[in-house]
Design an enzyme around this catalytic site. Structure first.
Site, PDB file in Angstrom:
ATOM      1  N   LYS A  43      33.218  50.570   7.711  1.00  0.00           N
ATOM      2  CA  LYS A  43      31.774  50.290   7.764  1.00  0.00           C
ATOM      3  C   LYS A  43      31.154  50.628   9.121  1.00  0.00           C
ATOM      4  O   LYS A  43      30.083  50.117   9.467  1.00  0.00           O
ATOM      5  CB  LYS A  43      31.510  48.829   7.396  1.00  0.00           C
ATOM      6  CG  LYS A  43      31.941  48.542   5.950  1.00  0.00           C
ATOM      7  CD  LYS A  43      31.305  47.323   5.354  1.00  0.00           C
ATOM      8  CE  LYS A  43      31.676  47.217   3.868  1.00  0.00           C
ATOM      9  NZ  LYS A  43      31.307  45.930   3.285  1.00  0.00           N
ATOM     10  N   ILE A  96      39.149  31.662  13.335  1.00  0.00           N
ATOM     11  CA  ILE A  96      38.579  30.618  12.480  1.00  0.00           C
ATOM     12  C   ILE A  96      39.376  30.496  11.174  1.00  0.00           C
ATOM     13  O   ILE A  96      39.462  29.417  10.591  1.00  0.00           O
ATOM     14  CB  ILE A  96      37.103  30.963  12.135  1.00  0.00           C
ATOM     15  CG1 ILE A  96      36.295  31.278  13.403  1.00  0.00           C
ATOM     16  CG2 ILE A  96      36.460  29.861  11.319  1.00  0.00           C
ATOM     17  CD1 ILE A  96      36.197  30.158  14.396  1.00  0.00           C
ATOM     18  N   THR A  97      39.950  31.585  10.712  1.00  0.00           N
ATOM     19  CA  THR A  97      40.611  31.662   9.410  1.00  0.00           C
ATOM     20  C   THR A  97      41.564  30.494   9.154  1.00  0.00           C
ATOM     21  O   THR A  97      42.394  30.163   9.990  1.00  0.00           O
ATOM     22  CB  THR A  97      41.405  32.982   9.314  1.00  0.00           C
ATOM     23  OG1 THR A  97      40.541  34.051   9.640  1.00  0.00           O
ATOM     24  CG2 THR A  97      42.001  33.174   7.919  1.00  0.00           C
ATOM     25  N   GLU A  98      41.429  29.912   7.957  1.00  0.00           N
ATOM     26  CA  GLU A  98      42.312  28.835   7.526  1.00  0.00           C
ATOM     27  C   GLU A  98      43.281  29.384   6.481  1.00  0.00           C
ATOM     28  O   GLU A  98      42.885  30.190   5.648  1.00  0.00           O
ATOM     29  CB  GLU A  98      41.460  27.713   6.899  1.00  0.00           C
ATOM     30  CG  GLU A  98      42.275  26.562   6.346  1.00  0.00           C
ATOM     31  CD  GLU A  98      41.395  25.447   5.779  1.00  0.00           C
ATOM     32  OE1 GLU A  98      40.163  25.578   5.805  1.00  0.00           O
ATOM     33  OE2 GLU A  98      41.975  24.447   5.312  1.00  0.00           O
ATOM     34  N   TYR A 159      32.690  16.698  15.723  1.00  0.00           N
ATOM     35  CA  TYR A 159      31.243  16.498  15.587  1.00  0.00           C
ATOM     36  C   TYR A 159      30.940  15.009  15.677  1.00  0.00           C
ATOM     37  O   TYR A 159      29.981  14.591  16.315  1.00  0.00           O
ATOM     38  CB  TYR A 159      30.717  17.063  14.259  1.00  0.00           C
ATOM     39  CG  TYR A 159      31.266  18.423  13.875  1.00  0.00           C
ATOM     40  CD1 TYR A 159      31.701  19.327  14.849  1.00  0.00           C
ATOM     41  CD2 TYR A 159      31.352  18.816  12.541  1.00  0.00           C
ATOM     42  CE1 TYR A 159      32.207  20.564  14.490  1.00  0.00           C
ATOM     43  CE2 TYR A 159      31.847  20.054  12.183  1.00  0.00           C
ATOM     44  CZ  TYR A 159      32.289  20.925  13.159  1.00  0.00           C
ATOM     45  OH  TYR A 159      32.790  22.136  12.782  1.00  0.00           O
ATOM     46  N   GLU A 209      45.663  13.776  16.238  1.00  0.00           N
ATOM     47  CA  GLU A 209      45.925  13.182  14.929  1.00  0.00           C
ATOM     48  C   GLU A 209      47.420  13.218  14.673  1.00  0.00           C
ATOM     49  O   GLU A 209      48.171  13.797  15.459  1.00  0.00           O
ATOM     50  CB  GLU A 209      45.145  13.913  13.835  1.00  0.00           C
ATOM     51  CG  GLU A 209      45.479  15.391  13.721  1.00  0.00           C
ATOM     52  CD  GLU A 209      44.535  16.157  12.803  1.00  0.00           C
ATOM     53  OE1 GLU A 209      43.320  15.941  12.880  1.00  0.00           O
ATOM     54  OE2 GLU A 209      45.020  16.974  12.018  1.00  0.00           O
ATOM     55  N   HIS A 247      45.298  19.566   6.692  1.00  0.00           N
ATOM     56  CA  HIS A 247      45.826  20.395   7.762  1.00  0.00           C
ATOM     57  C   HIS A 247      47.340  20.458   7.538  1.00  0.00           C
ATOM     58  O   HIS A 247      47.991  19.429   7.443  1.00  0.00           O
ATOM     59  CB  HIS A 247      45.611  19.748   9.129  1.00  0.00           C
ATOM     60  CG  HIS A 247      44.183  19.708   9.559  1.00  0.00           C
ATOM     61  ND1 HIS A 247      43.811  19.138  10.737  1.00  0.00           N
ATOM     62  CD2 HIS A 247      43.064  20.186   8.985  1.00  0.00           C
ATOM     63  CE1 HIS A 247      42.493  19.255  10.865  1.00  0.00           C
ATOM     64  NE2 HIS A 247      42.023  19.886   9.820  1.00  0.00           N
TER      65      HIS A 247
END
Lengths: 294, 382
Positions: A43, A96-98, A159, A209, A247
């Site tokens: 692209k 960012i990819t999960e 957040y 955590e 997670h």
């Protein structure tokens, strides 16, 4: 000053023509981040809201001087995208990819650690230096410029704690979501060391955590290497043992890795641990008031 | 994803690791037929994903097919630590001369594969590791250069494997590592790895965990996943792609993001309540996802009140609110529901609830106050 992301950040977004990639690249740009390029193979020549698209990361770096890459590529192509970003020579990569397979991340991590580039994530919300630049998917309205560094394995909890800090008018120098996967590019210690070296960070909030032993290792590091005070929060006291909680990293095996073990390890080294997000914000407020009085 | 012994053994066998001949059976008659085909003495082994099945009577040796049928009848349907036995594995009985331990696991601390070997297998390996650490040889492997024969020899010598078994153990370790890579495994464990009467090294048990993130490149393994989830609500959640876990209290919890959900569980406990279950709707939840989530959560009749705790990032609070209304309309739920919405489009979301939700839905401004309210309401309803 700040860490990882600032006014000098020149961002290339891998996967910029995808729905999520386009949306967040545009939002990051609107926040003030210099988003200089995007990459989607085949692209080249197109643009996304004025951001030029290239076929390869190397081309994007050559043409635009990008120094930071953000990976928005689906999991089955993300490993290739990460290796491509590493080979392009950018200083910082935010993934960012999960859902990237652990074996793939083991190889990426081992390769990465032979050089001096920085990877944040995968499976993370990104990095924001409030008022300056945002690289990732964080809701920017929750954050305000300030002098508290925040690092976390969880997006929404980041957040929540920022919101609690805002109740006391406390802002952040930089907020780093390190990601919740078993293999992430940067550990708590890697980021703590950057906050320690940052003259504009007066205090650090570390949000951990259950699962793994990174919080325990961080406790040792804080005691031995940090003069900047740290306040911690650990989620998952009530989490059932041996259950996966979204997670992949948050798995308890046996007794180690429990929230209580992490809290104990931190408190033993003199780190205050809040029992809920509201209390964390109060602890930060008290700490800051104390250091002003001194 | 954890696999059953019989599935794991078939995967090990496909890597060329010797395992005893065997067949899975779901009825006593199938067990008898399997025993006839295998011939001689057989072991009947309960297929459950929990340790200590031998002590619980889940493993029995049968000398004849008739005895195999009888043992299978006793074991099938048995409850072992809360796990019902739906299947047995019928395998040729082994003449055990030595018991070793071998595994390849993903060490998240080192972020590398860890290969472990011990000549003291067949017992609680964690006990051996704690009381006699030298008896467990450990070696981290560079994932880019891989596992070489010399690594296997080093392990075999340092674990003090009997000289006559070294060749077989070295071969199996190499195949085990190859399997770990090929299968995208997080764990491949053989305990015990035995030396039999003929001097052969054979895997007598198999624990296999596959990385759920890698299932897209293993469609054959993904098919096995269907057979491993037993709880009806958990299966419903799995089919719909959300994380759901059942607990034993009375406050249901819906949140977005694993960290916030865990924090919500903790805050409910601090408020004196006990979570009944929780569901992580994940990032970017749309109205439909909320409807699905409520269906799953409210299908558990132990839930006396529901706490919805959402922090909108990608997720939009007005979408969540619309989803809640749709779900309540469709499910006709009358239990008390406490909603706390923050983040993206929070004002719009709260307004939707205040203006249009039925009286059993209340809005709270903070996570802490919402948790307290949900706990009070659960106690009143109990």
């Amino acid at each position: 000053m700040s860490i990882l992301v600032d006014a000098q950040t020149r961002l290339v977004v891998q996967g910029i023509t995808g729905r999520e990639g386009a949306f967040h690249a545009t939002r990051n740009k609107a926040y003030g981040t210099q988003v200089v390029a995007g990459v989607t193979p085949g692209k080249a020549g197109q643009d996304v809201e004025g951001i030029p698209v290239f076929n390869t990361v190397a081309d994007a770096v050559d043409e635009t001087g990008a120094n930071t890459a953000m990976v928005f590529v689906p999991p089955r192509f993300a490993t290739d995208a990460l290796f491509e970003a590493i080979e392009s020579g950018v200083e910082t990569i935010v993934c960012i990819t999960e859902g990237i397979p652990a074996h793939d991340m083991m190889r990426v991590y081992t390769h990465l650690r032979r050089g001096d580039q920085t990877l944040i994530g995968p499976n993370c919300p990104g990095v924001i230096t409030p008022g300056v630049a945002s690289v990732g998917i964080m809701p920017t309205q929750v954050f305000a410029p300030g002098r508290v560094g925040l690092l976390s394995r969880s997006g929404t909890l980041t957040y929540q704690i920022s919101k609690e800090l805002a109740m006391f008018d406390i802002g952040q120098s930089t907020v780093v979501g390190i990601g919740g996967d078993p293999v992430v590019g940067s550990s708590f210690i890697d980021i703590l060391s950057r906050f320690e070296a940052d003259p504009d960070t007066d205090l650090v909030v570390m949000v951990g955590e259950i699962g793994g032993a990174e919080e325990e290792k961080a406790a040792e590091y804080i005691a031995d290497n940090m003069s900047t005070p740290v306040v911690a929060y650990i989620a998952g006291f009530q989490a059932p043992p041996g259950k996966q909680m979204g997670h992949a990293g948050a798995i308890i095996t046996g007794s180690s890795g429990t929230a209580q073990a992490k809290k104990d390890a931190l408190e033993e080294k003199g780190v205050r641990v809040g029992t809920n997000p509201t209390e964390v914000a109060s602890l930060v407020k008290d700490h800051l008031a104390m250091s002003i009085n001194r | 994803m954890d696999l059953f012994e019989y599935q794991g053994k078939q995967l090990l066998a496909a890597q060329g690791i010797p395992v005893p001949a065997g067949e899975a059976a779901e009825t006593p008659e199938e067990a008898r037929a399997a025993a006839e085909r295998i011939g001689g003495s057989v072991a009947i082994k309960a297929q459950v994903q929990v340790g200590g099945r031998g002590k619980a009577g889940g493993i029995k040796v049968a000398a004849t097919p008739a005895e195999a049928e009888e043992h299978a009848r006793a074991i099938l349907g048995m409850d072992i630590k809360g796990h019902t036995v739906h299947r047995v594995w019928v395998e040729e009985a082994s003449d055990i001369r030595k018991e070793y331990y071998a595994s390849v696991t993903f060490d998240r601390g080192a972020k590398k594969p860890l290969v472990m070997l011990s000549a003291m297998g067949g017992v609680d390996i964690e006990e051996v590791a704690a009381s006699n650490p030298d008896a467990l040889a450990r070696l981290h492997i560079d994932p880019l250069t891989g596992f070489q024969a010399h690594h296997a020899r080093w392990l075999a010598y340092h674990a003090a494997i009997d000289p006559e078994a070294i060749k077989g153990v070295v071969d199996i370790l190499q195949r085990l590592y190859a399997g770990f890579i090929t299968l995208d495994a997080m764990l491949l464990e053989i305990n015990p790895l035995i030396v039999n009467g003929a001097g052969e090294v054979v895997a007598l048990d198999a624990k296999v965990t596959i990385d759920g993130n890698a299932l897209y490149r293993h469609p054959d393994l993904a098919a096995l996943a269907e057979s491993v989830t037993s709880d009806a609500q958990e299966r419903m959640a799995q089919e719909r792609g959300v994380t759901y876990v059942k607990l034993d209290g009375d406050v249901g919890i819906l949140g977005n993001g694993a960290g916030l959900v865990m924090s919500t569980l903790d805050v409910v406990a601090l408020a004196g309540g006990r979570p009944a279950n929780f569901l992580d709707a994940g990032g970017g939840s749309k109205a439909d996802d909320v409807v699905t989530a409520l269906e799953v959560l409210l299908s558990d009749d132990k839930v006396k009140s529901l706490l919805v705790n959402i922090f909108g990032g990608i997720t939009r609070c007005d979408e969540v609110a619309e989803g809640l209304l749709t779900a309540l309309d469709r499910l006709g739920a009358t239990l008390p529901i406490v909603v706390r919405l923050d983040g993206t489009n929070e004002e719009e979301g709260r307004a939707i609830i205040r203006d249009r939700a039925p009286a059993n839905v209340v809005v709270e401004d903070t996570m802490l106050s919402a948790a307290r309210r949900a706990v009070e309401l659960a106690k009143e309803a109990a």
